[in-house]
Design a protein around this motif. Structure first.
Motif, PDB file in Angstrom:
ATOM      1  N   ASN A 163       0.817  -1.218   0.000  1.00 16.98           N
ATOM      2  CA  ASN A 163       0.000   0.000   0.000  1.00 16.98           C
ATOM      3  C   ASN A 163       0.853   1.272   0.000  1.00 16.98           C
ATOM      4  OD1 ASN A 163      -2.739   0.456  -0.233  1.00 16.98           O
ATOM      5  ND2 ASN A 163      -2.969   1.148   1.870  1.00 16.98           N
ATOM      6  N   ARG A 164       2.128   1.142  -0.346  1.00 16.32           N
ATOM      7  CA  ARG A 164       3.017   2.296  -0.282  1.00 16.32           C
ATOM      8  C   ARG A 164       2.631   3.357  -1.308  1.00 16.32           C
ATOM      9  NH1 ARG A 164       7.270   3.774  -3.211  1.00 16.32           N
ATOM     10  NH2 ARG A 164       7.325   1.774  -4.307  1.00 16.32           N
ATOM     11  N   ILE A 165       2.434   2.934  -2.564  1.00 17.35           N
ATOM     12  CA  ILE A 165       2.107   3.905  -3.611  1.00 17.35           C
ATOM     13  C   ILE A 165       0.719   4.489  -3.386  1.00 17.35           C
ATOM     14  CG2 ILE A 165       1.807   4.218  -6.084  1.00 17.35           C
ATOM     15  CD1 ILE A 165       3.757   1.912  -6.519  1.00 17.35           C
ATOM     16  N   GLU A 166      -0.222   3.621  -3.036  1.00 22.39           N
ATOM     17  CA  GLU A 166      -1.581   4.106  -2.794  1.00 22.39           C
ATOM     18  C   GLU A 166      -1.622   5.071  -1.608  1.00 22.39           C
ATOM     19  OE1 GLU A 166      -6.091   2.371  -1.950  1.00 22.39           O
ATOM     20  OE2 GLU A 166      -4.421   1.006  -2.340  1.00 22.39           O
ATOM     21  N   GLY A 184      20.220   2.797   9.180  1.00 26.54           N
ATOM     22  CA  GLY A 184      19.160   3.318  10.047  1.00 26.54           C
ATOM     23  C   GLY A 184      18.304   4.386   9.411  1.00 26.54           C
ATOM     24  N   ALA A 185      18.528   4.666   8.122  1.00 30.28           N
ATOM     25  CA  ALA A 185      17.788   5.745   7.457  1.00 30.28           C
ATOM     26  C   ALA A 185      16.301   5.444   7.377  1.00 30.28           C
ATOM     27  CB  ALA A 185      18.357   5.980   6.061  1.00 30.28           C
ATOM     28  N   LEU A 186      15.936   4.187   7.101  1.00 28.18           N
ATOM     29  CA  LEU A 186      14.525   3.841   6.952  1.00 28.18           C
ATOM     30  C   LEU A 186      13.789   3.927   8.282  1.00 28.18           C
ATOM     31  CD1 LEU A 186      14.814   0.841   4.466  1.00 28.18           C
ATOM     32  CD2 LEU A 186      14.270   3.225   3.958  1.00 28.18           C
ATOM     33  N   ASP A 187      14.420   3.450   9.357  1.00 25.89           N
ATOM     34  CA  ASP A 187      13.793   3.563  10.678  1.00 25.89           C
ATOM     35  C   ASP A 187      13.669   5.024  11.100  1.00 25.89           C
ATOM     36  OD1 ASP A 187      13.511   0.838  10.938  1.00 25.89           O
ATOM     37  OD2 ASP A 187      15.430   0.572  11.979  1.00 25.89           O
ATOM     38  N   ALA A 188      14.673   5.815  10.754  1.00 25.25           N
ATOM     39  CA  ALA A 188      14.610   7.243  11.078  1.00 25.25           C
ATOM     40  C   ALA A 188      13.479   7.920  10.324  1.00 25.25           C
ATOM     41  CB  ALA A 188      15.947   7.916  10.749  1.00 25.25           C
ATOM     42  N   ALA A 189      13.253   7.495   9.081  1.00 22.31           N
ATOM     43  CA  ALA A 189      12.154   8.066   8.298  1.00 22.31           C
ATOM     44  C   ALA A 189      10.806   7.742   8.934  1.00 22.31           C
ATOM     45  CB  ALA A 189      12.210   7.547   6.867  1.00 22.31           C
ATOM     46  N   ALA A 211       6.222   1.150   4.784  1.00 20.02           N
ATOM     47  CA  ALA A 211       6.294   0.239   3.648  1.00 20.02           C
ATOM     48  C   ALA A 211       7.651   0.289   2.963  1.00 20.02           C
ATOM     49  CB  ALA A 211       5.191   0.581   2.642  1.00 20.02           C
ATOM     50  N   ALA A 212       8.353   1.397   3.100  1.00 16.36           N
ATOM     51  CA  ALA A 212       9.671   1.517   2.464  1.00 16.36           C
ATOM     52  C   ALA A 212      10.688   0.548   3.063  1.00 16.36           C
ATOM     53  CB  ALA A 212      10.183   2.954   2.590  1.00 16.36           C
ATOM     54  N   ARG A 213      10.411   0.000   4.260  1.00 10.86           N
ATOM     55  CA  ARG A 213      11.328  -0.967   4.879  1.00 10.86           C
ATOM     56  C   ARG A 213      11.108  -2.377   4.364  1.00 10.86           C
ATOM     57  NH1 ARG A 213      10.399   0.222  11.217  1.00 10.86           N
ATOM     58  NH2 ARG A 213       8.311  -0.389  10.550  1.00 10.86           N
ATOM     59  N   LEU A 214      10.052  -2.593   3.563  1.00 16.50           N
ATOM     60  CA  LEU A 214       9.695  -3.921   3.095  1.00 16.50           C
ATOM     61  C   LEU A 214      10.122  -4.126   1.649  1.00 16.50           C
ATOM     62  CD1 LEU A 214       6.124  -3.983   4.665  1.00 16.50           C
ATOM     63  CD2 LEU A 214       8.218  -4.999   5.613  1.00 16.50           C
ATOM     64  N   PRO A 215      10.203  -5.377   1.204  1.00 21.36           N
ATOM     65  CA  PRO A 215      10.631  -5.648  -0.177  1.00 21.36           C
ATOM     66  C   PRO A 215       9.648  -5.088  -1.199  1.00 21.36           C
ATOM     67  CG  PRO A 215      10.761  -7.633   1.185  1.00 21.36           C
ATOM     68  CD  PRO A 215      10.006  -6.628   1.983  1.00 21.36           C
ATOM     69  N   SER A 216      10.149  -4.834  -2.383  1.00 27.42           N
ATOM     70  CA  SER A 216       9.302  -4.387  -3.479  1.00 27.42           C
ATOM     71  C   SER A 216       9.501  -5.312  -4.670  1.00 27.42           C
ATOM     72  CB  SER A 216       9.638  -2.944  -3.867  1.00 27.42           C
ATOM     73  OG  SER A 216      10.968  -2.854  -4.333  1.00 27.42           O
ATOM     74  N   GLY A 251      11.074 -10.141 -13.893  1.00 21.60           N
ATOM     75  CA  GLY A 251      10.580  -9.770 -12.570  1.00 21.60           C
ATOM     76  C   GLY A 251      11.752  -9.407 -11.680  1.00 21.60           C
ATOM     77  N   ASN A 252      11.515  -8.448 -10.768  1.00 20.05           N
ATOM     78  CA  ASN A 252      12.607  -7.978  -9.928  1.00 20.05           C
ATOM     79  C   ASN A 252      12.129  -7.857  -8.491  1.00 20.05           C
ATOM     80  OD1 ASN A 252      15.281  -6.834  -9.468  1.00 20.05           O
ATOM     81  ND2 ASN A 252      14.180  -4.917  -9.099  1.00 20.05           N
ATOM     82  N   LEU A 253      12.859  -8.439  -7.578  1.00 19.15           N
ATOM     83  CA  LEU A 253      12.568  -8.347  -6.152  1.00 19.15           C
ATOM     84  C   LEU A 253      13.699  -7.579  -5.492  1.00 19.15           C
ATOM     85  CD1 LEU A 253      11.015  -9.111  -3.540  1.00 19.15           C
ATOM     86  CD2 LEU A 253      12.364 -11.226  -3.493  1.00 19.15           C
ATOM     87  N   LEU A 254      13.340  -6.461  -4.809  1.00 20.37           N
ATOM     88  CA  LEU A 254      14.344  -5.641  -4.140  1.00 20.37           C
ATOM     89  C   LEU A 254      13.975  -5.523  -2.678  1.00 20.37           C
ATOM     90  CD1 LEU A 254      16.846  -3.785  -4.362  1.00 20.37           C
ATOM     91  CD2 LEU A 254      15.257  -1.885  -4.779  1.00 20.37           C
ATOM     92  N   ALA A 255      14.868  -5.990  -1.814  1.00 19.69           N
ATOM     93  CA  ALA A 255      14.610  -5.949  -0.375  1.00 19.69           C
ATOM     94  C   ALA A 255      15.722  -5.158   0.311  1.00 19.69           C
ATOM     95  CB  ALA A 255      14.544  -7.363   0.202  1.00 19.69           C
ATOM     96  N   PRO A 256      15.384  -4.108   1.055  1.00 19.99           N
ATOM     97  CA  PRO A 256      16.417  -3.353   1.763  1.00 19.99           C
ATOM     98  C   PRO A 256      17.041  -4.195   2.874  1.00 19.99           C
ATOM     99  CG  PRO A 256      14.221  -2.607   2.415  1.00 19.99           C
ATOM    100  CD  PRO A 256      14.033  -3.575   1.296  1.00 19.99           C
ATOM    101  N   ILE A 257      18.346  -4.196   2.962  1.00 17.68           N
ATOM    102  CA  ILE A 257      19.062  -4.967   3.986  1.00 17.68           C
ATOM    103  C   ILE A 257      19.730  -4.043   4.988  1.00 17.68           C
ATOM    104  CG2 ILE A 257      20.935  -6.600   4.386  1.00 17.68           C
ATOM    105  CD1 ILE A 257      20.305  -7.832   1.671  1.00 17.68           C
ATOM    106  N   PHE A 258      20.519  -3.106   4.496  1.00 17.50           N
ATOM    107  CA  PHE A 258      21.194  -2.187   5.410  1.00 17.50           C
ATOM    108  C   PHE A 258      21.212  -0.792   4.799  1.00 17.50           C
ATOM    109  CE2 PHE A 258      25.052  -0.018   6.917  1.00 17.50           C
ATOM    110  CZ  PHE A 258      24.773   0.014   8.276  1.00 17.50           C
ATOM    111  N   ARG A 259      20.636   0.166   5.497  1.00 14.56           N
ATOM    112  CA  ARG A 259      20.621   1.554   5.037  1.00 14.56           C
ATOM    113  C   ARG A 259      21.148   2.499   6.110  1.00 14.56           C
ATOM    114  NH1 ARG A 259      16.798   2.115   0.817  1.00 14.56           N
ATOM    115  NH2 ARG A 259      17.004   0.259  -0.499  1.00 14.56           N
TER     116      ARG A 259
END
Length: 479
Positions: A148-151, A355-360, A311-316, A345-353
């Motif tokens: 539901n990130r885009i929506e 702490g930027a995503l948690d800070a967001a 939602a940005a912390r989850l795979p896309s 098809g492409n699966l992208l999952a954030p692993i290490f940023r």
């Protein structure tokens, strides 16, 4: 055979990946579900079923409160301000921009399609032979909005646009109120000039009489000095009143978008005070007043932005496909033998940023708390403005009754004092003192009448009633 195996393997992997992703969709809470809970948990006290200031005045909230003054000049000036005021133009531009951003935010919900085309030719510098190549292609890509990130991003942008639109509407109401208040100030200032001029004329006559009496020995130099001093003070008051009138005129011209030349025509008498408008119910105010609606939409935007951050912390997962043709001859580019297609098809999952995503997420959560606090403050301020305006109306009516009695009795006392003076029973300065009371009472009554008109404007604005009547709105839309 191997091609069929590869295709099945790819489909199996894609299915398993999609199933794993979908199984955890419930971890992201839709923002709209959280909105009611956030607003009910904030600090706005429970609304009453009546206003504490005037419990018996419920009724419908006034619509078209500018027209209620029955002053066509005022109505035209307000309409002119709505069209020409620079602040309103800026607010209208903000609304258009917010709507464009909302459309932009919702664009990723649909696939993106791109076309390509190219041509090249190779020539041998020293030798026979040449080579030409023509190609055309079509690429389609699409991100699956699993979380539901885009929506939510689109919903946040739409809520922000709705808030901007509500702010614009409230700005329209505020401009209408400002024009009306300044218009009334111009008229009152003009009437105050007349009162001050009357005082000057009366004191000029007093000085003439006192100086004449002084020449014949019936008045002292003290009497002459006192009369001249009063006349000079009255002339100062007249100059101040005239300056106040021209300043009010320039302010009114600036509000309606004209050059402040001080030449605008207005009525010479304050309009009659309209009947007191209905105040509605306190619970209805939160759903009607534009600035409160804007604050509520800001809360909705903040909640949806929080959904985006989570939602940005989850795979896309994104899908893409392309089809294209290439040939050495332009007429053969679309020959099926020269066309190829791909599917990926492409699966992208954030692993290490870092702490930027948690800070967001933390920042977005703080924005929610701030928006809720602002909403609560806006609601309390709206209630306060209504209750205060209702109270002011009660006290202004009591003051006007008292001032009208004072002015009426002062005029009667002046009439009697003139008779007594003509018969030699009282001194001229006694008459002068009573005359000053009459002028003072008339001046105070003018100020109070304008204060009552302003109170009507303030109450109408605080209640969130539209300054235009329904008919005027329809005509404006038709134009």
């Amino acid at each position: 055979m191997s091609s069929r195996v590869d295709t099945r393997t790819f489909a199996l992997i894609a299915t398993v990946a999609a199933g794993a992703v979908l199984s955890s969709c419930a971890s992201v809470r839709p923002a709209n579900d959280a909105l009611a809970g956030e607003l009910s948990a904030q600090s706005v006290p429970a609304t009453l079923d009546h206003w504490t200031s005037v419990r018996e005045r419920v009724g419908e909230v006034q619509v078209g409160w500018i027209d209620a003054f029955e002053d066509p000049v005022l109505t035209e000036l307000v309409a002119e301000a709505q069209e020409n005021n620079r602040s309103l133009r800026a607010a209208a531009a903000s609304v258009r921009r917010a709507n464009a951003v909302a459309r932009q935010a919702g664009a990723p919900l649909l696939p993106s399609v791109d076309g390509s085309g190219g041509a090249s030719r190779t020539e041998i510098v020293d030798g026979p032979g040449s080579n030409s190549n023509f190609n055309v292609g079509l690429q389609v890509s699409y991100e699956i909005d699993l979380w539901n990130r885009i929506e939510a991003g689109e919903a946040a942008a739409i809520a922000s646009a709705q808030a901007a639109e509500a702010d614009y509407v409230f700005a329209q109401y505020s401009i209408a109120a400002s024009v009306a208040r300044t218009y009334f100030l111009v008229i009152e200032s003009r009437q105050q000039v007349s009162v001050a001029a009357g005082i000057v004329d009366a004191l000029t006559e007093i000085v003439r009489i006192v100086e004449l009496r002084y020449e014949y020995g019936f008045a002292s130099e003290y009497d002459v000095s006192l009369a001249v001093a009063d006349l000079s003070s009255a002339r100062d008051s007249l100059a101040a009143a005239q300056n106040g009138e021209i300043e009010a005129l320039r302010a009114l011209e600036a509000l309606v978008g004209r050059y402040p030349a001080g030449l605008l025509d207005t009525a010479d008498v304050l309009p009659k005070l309209p009947s007191a408008p209905g105040a509605g119910l306190p619970s209805e105010l939160l759903e009607r007043r534009p600035d409160v609606i804007a604050s509520e939409r800001d809360v909705a935007a903040a909640l949806n932005s929080l959904t985006v951050a989570k939602a940005a912390r989850l795979p896309s997962i994104s899908l893409s496909t392309s089809v294209g043709g290439s040939s050495g001859a332009l007429e053969n580019v679309l020959d099926p033998a020269n066309i190829a297609w791909t599917l990926a098809g492409n699966l992208l999952a954030p692993i290490f940023r870092g702490g930027a995503l948690d800070a967001a997420v933390d920042a977005a959560d703080a924005d929610v708390d701030a928006a809720v606090a602002v909403y609560a403050d806006t609601a309390i301020n709206a209630f306060t403005e209504v209750e205060t305006a209702l109270d002011r109306g009660v006290f202004l009516r009591a003051r006007r009754d008292a001032l009208e009695v004072s002015a009426d009795r002062s005029r009667n006392a002046l009439r009697l004092s003139n008779l007594q003076f003509s018969q030699g029973e009282i001194d001229l300065f006694d008459v002068l003192g009573i005359q000053q009371r009459v002028f003072g009472a008339e001046s105070n009554l003018l100020s109070l009448r304008r204060a009552q008109l302003n109170q009507y404007i303030e109450l109408s604005l605080a209640l969130g009633g539209d300054w235009q009547s329904s008919q005027a709105q329809s005509e404006s839309i038709g134009e």
